[in-house]
Write an enzyme that holds these catalytic residues in place. Structure first.
Site, PDB file in Angstrom:
ATOM      1  N   GLY A  49       0.543  -0.743   0.252  1.00  9.58           N
ATOM      2  CA  GLY A  49      -0.234   0.461  -0.303  1.00  9.58           C
ATOM      3  C   GLY A  49       0.808   1.590   0.352  1.00  9.58           C
ATOM      4  O   GLY A  49       1.964   0.926   0.618  1.00  9.58           O
ATOM      5  N   GLN A  54       2.768   9.761   0.571  1.00 13.68           N
ATOM      6  CA  GLN A  54       3.989   9.505   0.799  1.00 13.68           C
ATOM      7  C   GLN A  54       5.408   9.640  -0.201  1.00 13.68           C
ATOM      8  O   GLN A  54       6.401   9.956  -0.198  1.00 13.68           O
ATOM      9  CB  GLN A  54       4.366   7.693   1.186  1.00 13.68           C
ATOM     10  CG  GLN A  54       3.276   7.148   2.930  1.00 13.68           C
ATOM     11  CD  GLN A  54       3.674   5.719   2.425  1.00 13.68           C
ATOM     12  OE1 GLN A  54       2.239   4.824   1.847  1.00 13.68           O
ATOM     13  NE2 GLN A  54       5.109   4.874   2.989  1.00 13.68           N
ATOM     14  N   CYS A  95       6.131  -0.233   7.192  1.00 15.08           N
ATOM     15  CA  CYS A  95       5.752   1.457   6.247  1.00 15.08           C
ATOM     16  C   CYS A  95       7.040   1.237   5.455  1.00 15.08           C
ATOM     17  O   CYS A  95       7.466   1.660   5.701  1.00 15.08           O
ATOM     18  CB  CYS A  95       5.639   2.430   7.233  1.00 15.08           C
ATOM     19  SG  CYS A  95       5.410   3.682   6.160  1.00 15.08           S
ATOM     20  N   LEU A  96       6.680   1.579   4.198  1.00 16.73           N
ATOM     21  CA  LEU A  96       7.754   2.427   3.002  1.00 16.73           C
ATOM     22  C   LEU A  96       8.136   3.555   3.237  1.00 16.73           C
ATOM     23  O   LEU A  96       9.247   3.561   3.058  1.00 16.73           O
ATOM     24  CB  LEU A  96       6.656   2.401   1.410  1.00 16.73           C
ATOM     25  CG  LEU A  96       6.403   0.733   1.152  1.00 16.73           C
ATOM     26  CD1 LEU A  96       5.928   1.280  -0.277  1.00 16.73           C
ATOM     27  CD2 LEU A  96       7.584   0.000   0.599  1.00 16.73           C
ATOM     28  N   HIS A 137      -4.249   0.528   7.882  1.00 19.60           N
ATOM     29  CA  HIS A 137      -2.799   1.942   7.358  1.00 19.60           C
ATOM     30  C   HIS A 137      -2.479   2.969   6.447  1.00 19.60           C
ATOM     31  O   HIS A 137      -1.812   3.803   6.691  1.00 19.60           O
ATOM     32  CB  HIS A 137      -1.771   0.358   7.335  1.00 19.60           C
ATOM     33  CG  HIS A 137       0.096   1.204   7.163  1.00 19.60           C
ATOM     34  ND1 HIS A 137       0.629   1.009   8.299  1.00 19.60           N
ATOM     35  CD2 HIS A 137       0.167   2.566   6.289  1.00 19.60           C
ATOM     36  CE1 HIS A 137       2.477   1.229   7.970  1.00 19.60           C
ATOM     37  NE2 HIS A 137       1.624   2.290   7.143  1.00 19.60           N
ATOM     38  N   GLU A 138      -3.396   2.924   5.055  1.00 19.08           N
ATOM     39  CA  GLU A 138      -3.076   3.732   4.852  1.00 19.08           C
ATOM     40  C   GLU A 138      -3.789   4.709   5.097  1.00 19.08           C
ATOM     41  O   GLU A 138      -3.679   5.755   4.530  1.00 19.08           O
ATOM     42  CB  GLU A 138      -3.332   3.027   3.021  1.00 19.08           C
ATOM     43  CG  GLU A 138      -2.441   2.205   3.143  1.00 19.08           C
ATOM     44  CD  GLU A 138      -0.750   2.493   2.757  1.00 19.08           C
ATOM     45  OE1 GLU A 138      -0.766   3.667   2.439  1.00 19.08           O
ATOM     46  OE2 GLU A 138       0.022   1.282   3.103  1.00 19.08           O
ATOM     47  N   HIS A 141      -2.187   7.268   7.727  1.00 20.48           N
ATOM     48  CA  HIS A 141      -1.008   7.985   6.390  1.00 20.48           C
ATOM     49  C   HIS A 141      -2.478   9.326   6.396  1.00 20.48           C
ATOM     50  O   HIS A 141      -1.038  10.432   6.649  1.00 20.48           O
ATOM     51  CB  HIS A 141      -0.635   7.798   5.486  1.00 20.48           C
ATOM     52  CG  HIS A 141       0.870   6.730   5.860  1.00 20.48           C
ATOM     53  ND1 HIS A 141       1.605   6.916   6.204  1.00 20.48           N
ATOM     54  CD2 HIS A 141       0.657   5.613   4.898  1.00 20.48           C
ATOM     55  CE1 HIS A 141       2.582   6.245   5.829  1.00 20.48           C
ATOM     56  NE2 HIS A 141       1.583   5.226   5.851  1.00 20.48           N
TER      57      HIS A 141
HETATM   58 NI    NI Z   1       2.874   3.561   5.564  1.00 21.15          NI
END
Ligand code: NI
Length: 171
Positions: A49, A54, A95-96, A137-138, A141
């Site tokens: 995701g 991000q 998380c990226l 999670h997304e 963000h």
């Molecule tokens: Ni993330």
């Protein structure tokens, strides 16, 4: 299609609230481009995701690909994520924007995701397990909330020390 730069922990954009999208379809070609680029960026990074924050864009958009079997790939604009039932699962989450750091996070097992697509057409998806976790999670963000804020105190402390010791954070 452009792979965009993923913002890392420490970038204030990750702690900022994203704003609602108000124009769709032909009135907003940048939105379609954003989604295409975000899918490419997520794929390149091997994530499940990615939220617009991000890639430095404060708009309420995220993409997802929770793989097969049973997973989903797509995008959503102006999402809302509502838990279904009271079941909660705790699992490690990455998380990226925080490479190499996984923390345990408790999330609703089932959720209903609703919102619209790039053309403004309504989307409603029921999800469970990994896909439900990804949506939560997304969606966090977009409110400027990282998984680090959702974990327990000791895990957060450990994660912070890993971050401070990481090559990417000290670059
Ligand atoms: Ni993330």
């Amino acid at each position: 299609m452009t792979v965009r730069t993923i913002r890392l922990f420490g970038d204030p954009v990750l702690l900022s609230r994203a704003e609602e999208v108000t124009e769709f379809g032909e009135d907003n070609p940048g939105l379609r481009r954003l989604v295409t680029d975000m899918l490419a960026t997520m794929d390149e990074a091997g994530g499940v995701g990615l939220a617009a924050n991000q890639v430095g864009v404060l708009r309420r958009v995220f993409v997802f690909d929770t793989g097969s079997p049973g997973g989903l790939r797509g995008h959503i604009v102006n999402p809302s994520v509502v838990p279904i039932g009271d079941d909660v699962e705790t699992d490690y989450e990455g998380c990226l924007s925080v490479p190499g750091v996984q923390v345990p996070v408790s999330r609703a097992r089932s959720v209903m995701l609703s919102g619209v697509d790039v053309d403004g057409a309504p989307i409603t998806v029921r999800a469970e397990g990994l896909t439900a976790r990804c949506f939560q999670h997304e969606n966090d963000h977009l409110d400027g909330v990282l998984h680090l804020k959702r974990t327990d105190k000791d895990s957060r402390k450990q994660a912070m020390s890993m971050i401070r010791g990481s090559e990417w954070f000290n670059r």
